[in-house]
Scaffold this motif. Structure first.
Motif, mmCIF file in Angstrom:
data_model
loop_
_atom_site.group_PDB
_atom_site.id
_atom_site.type_symbol
_atom_site.label_atom_id
_atom_site.label_comp_id
_atom_site.label_asym_id
_atom_site.label_seq_id
_atom_site.Cartn_x
_atom_site.Cartn_y
_atom_site.Cartn_z
ATOM 1 N N UNK A 113 8.458 6.835 -1.936
ATOM 2 C CA UNK A 113 7.768 5.844 -2.772
ATOM 3 C C UNK A 113 6.618 6.437 -3.583
ATOM 4 N N UNK A 114 6.849 7.591 -4.182
ATOM 5 C CA UNK A 114 5.783 8.289 -4.905
ATOM 6 C C UNK A 114 5.231 7.466 -6.065
ATOM 7 N N UNK A 115 6.104 6.778 -6.807
ATOM 8 C CA UNK A 115 5.630 5.983 -7.940
ATOM 9 C C UNK A 115 4.668 4.883 -7.481
ATOM 10 N N UNK A 116 5.028 4.208 -6.393
ATOM 11 C CA UNK A 116 4.177 3.136 -5.875
ATOM 12 C C UNK A 116 2.858 3.687 -5.347
ATOM 13 N N UNK A 117 2.922 4.825 -4.655
ATOM 14 C CA UNK A 117 1.710 5.418 -4.100
ATOM 15 C C UNK A 117 0.754 5.871 -5.201
ATOM 16 N N UNK A 118 1.298 6.446 -6.260
ATOM 17 C CA UNK A 118 0.455 6.879 -7.375
ATOM 18 C C UNK A 118 -0.177 5.665 -8.057
ATOM 19 N N UNK A 119 0.629 4.609 -8.227
ATOM 20 C CA UNK A 119 0.094 3.379 -8.813
ATOM 21 C C UNK A 119 -1.025 2.802 -7.952
ATOM 22 N N UNK A 121 -2.919 4.427 -5.876
ATOM 23 C CA UNK A 121 -4.071 5.328 -5.966
ATOM 24 C C UNK A 121 -4.885 5.032 -7.221
ATOM 25 N N UNK A 122 -4.184 4.864 -8.339
ATOM 26 C CA UNK A 122 -4.875 4.592 -9.602
ATOM 27 C C UNK A 122 -5.638 3.269 -9.575
ATOM 28 N N UNK A 123 -5.105 2.319 -8.786
ATOM 29 C CA UNK A 123 -5.750 0.997 -8.689
ATOM 30 C C UNK A 123 -6.713 0.913 -7.497
ATOM 31 N N UNK A 124 -6.876 2.021 -6.764
ATOM 32 C CA UNK A 124 -7.743 2.083 -5.584
ATOM 33 C C UNK A 124 -7.282 1.095 -4.504
ATOM 34 N N UNK A 125 -5.947 1.016 -4.328
ATOM 35 C CA UNK A 125 -5.362 0.120 -3.331
ATOM 36 C C UNK A 125 -4.956 0.917 -2.083
ATOM 37 N N UNK A 126 -5.473 0.507 -0.929
ATOM 38 C CA UNK A 126 -5.112 1.127 0.347
ATOM 39 C C UNK A 126 -4.070 0.237 1.024
ATOM 40 N N UNK A 127 -2.789 0.662 0.975
ATOM 41 C CA UNK A 127 -1.703 -0.166 1.495
ATOM 42 C C UNK A 127 -0.766 0.690 2.323
ATOM 43 N N UNK A 128 -0.897 0.570 3.646
ATOM 44 C CA UNK A 128 -0.066 1.375 4.540
ATOM 45 C C UNK A 128 1.269 0.699 4.854
#
Length: 316
Positions: A113-119, A121-128
Motif C-alpha cells: 500500500x505504498x501509494x496510500x502510505x505516501x498520501x 504521510x503527506x497529510x500527516x495521517x497516522x493510520x495503522x
C-alpha cells in the motif's frame, strides 16, 4: 565491410567498436535521414527498429544483417526483409534486469500500500489500519516466459511466490513452477494473484487482454503490463477495474503514448501509471553493444551461431 548505424551512441561506445574492429568501416548517424545514403551499400545495419520501411529494404544492395538495439521488432517490414534473405537479430534480454526490478517494485508497492502510505504521510495521517499483504505464498502468472519473464520469476521465487509461466510450446523454463500454453491461459489466470504481461506485439497477442480474459482473474488480482499497450483492450480494462472484477492495474505501456492528459487511467485510484520506463537503465547501450559484438564475431567468422535471431514468420 561497411557497418551503418542510425542509433545515437555515446562517443566512448563508438570509439570502442572502431578500436576493436579496425578492419571494418563504421558509419554512425543520429537518424535514418542522415544514414540512408550510406545504408544503400552497407553490409550491416544497426537500428532501434522503427526507421526501416519496405521501400528502403527493397533499395538496399548488399545488406546481410540488421541488428536491432531493442527487444521490440514489430515495426520492421518483415515481408521485404525475408524476401531479401536478410538476417535480423535483436537485443532480447537487455531489459530483463531493470524490468524485473520494476515489476517487483510495483508488486510490493501494491501489496504494501505504498501509494496510500505516501498520501497519509503527506497529510500527516497516522493510520495503522492500512491493510498489508505478504507476497510469500502468493502466485505470480507471467504471460511471456522469455528472458524478462524468467528474470521476474527468479525474483518472485526469492519472495517465496509460486510462479506460473505462459509460452507458445508449454516447455519447461527455469524459475517457473508450472508452464502453460495459451490453451491453458484460464488456469494461469484463475490461480494468479499477480498477472504480468511481457507479451510482444503480434497479430496473435494484440488485444489479447480483453474482457473475457480479465473476467477469469481473481477479484483480488493485480494486472501489470510491461509488454505492449496494444496487447490490452483499454476500455475493457477500465470496465473491469470500475466493476471490481480485478483489484488493481499497474501500467507502463499504453495504446497511445504519451498517455493523453484526460485519459481515465490518470484519475483511477486502483491504477498505477508509469511513463514507459520499466526498461530504462544506464546499462542499456553497453549491454546492446555486448550482444552486437558477440554476433559480429560470428558474422565475421562465418560460424553463424547467432544469439537472438528473429523468426521473420512469427515476428519475434
Amino acid at each position: 565491410m561497411k557497418i551503418v548505424a542510425s542509433t545515437k551512441l555515446k562517443s566512448e561506445l563508438k570509439e570502442k567498436l572502431i578500436a576493436n574492429y579496425p578492419e571494418l568501416k563504421f558509419y554512425f548517424f543520429k537518424n535514418m535521414a542522415e544514414a540512408i545514403d550510406d545504408l544503400l551499400d552497407a553490409d550491416v545495419f544497426i537500428t532501434y527498429g522503427e526507421d526501416l520501411t519496405e521501400e528502403i529494404i527493397m533499395k538496399v544492395k548488399k545488406l546481410k544483417w540488421i541488428m536491432v538495439f531493442s527487444a521490440g521488432v514489430e515495426k520492421l517490414p518483415f515481408r521485404a526483409i525475408k524476401q531479401k534473405g536478410i538476417l535480423v537479430t535483436n537485443a532480447r534480454g537487455i531489459h530483463k534486469i531493470p524490468m524485473a526490478e520494476y515489476t517487483m517494485a510495483m508488486i510490493l508497492q501494491v501489496a504494501r500500500q505504498a501509494k496510500q502510505l505516501i498520501s497519509n504521510e503527506q497529510k500527516h495521517v497516522w493510520d495503522r489500519s492500512v491493510p498489508m499483504t505478504e507476497l510469500s505464498g502468493k502466485t505470480l502468472g507471467v504471460l511471456g516466459a522469455g528472458a524478462i519473464g524468467t528474470q521476474i520469476a527468479k525474483y518472485a521465487q526469492v519472495f517465496n511466490m509460486k510462479t506460473i509461466g505462459l509460452n507458445r510450446s508449454g516447455r519447461s523454463v527455469e524459475a517457473f513452477d508450472e508452464m502453460v500454453t495459451v490453451n491453458e491461459l484460464g488456469y494461469l489466470l484463475e490461480k494468479s494473484d499477480f498477472v504480468v504481461s511481457v507479451l510482444p506485439s503480434t497479430p496473435k497477442t494484440d488485444r489479447m487482454i480483453n474482457r473475457e480474459v480479465l473476467q477469469q482473474m481473481k477479484a483480488s488480482a493485480v494486472f501489470i503490463n510491461i509488454g505492449r499497450g496494444q496487447n490490452v483492450v483499454e476500455v475493457d480494462l477500465i470496465s473491469a477495474l470500475e466493476e471490481g472484477e480485478i483489484a488493481h492495474a499497474v501500467l507502463d505501456v499504453f495504446e497511445k503514448e504519451p498517455l493523453p492528459a484526460g485519459h481515465p487511467f490518470w484519475e483511477m485510484e486502483n491504477v498505477t501509471v508509469t511513463p514507459h520506463l520499466s526498461g530504462i537503465s544506464n546499462q542499456y547501450l553497453p549491454r546492446a553493444i555486448e550482444i552486437f559484438e558477440n554476433n559480429l564475431k560470428e558474422f565475421l567468422s562465418g560460424k553463424k551461431e547467432f544469439i537472438n535471431v528473429i523468426d521473420l514468420d512469427h515476428g519475434y
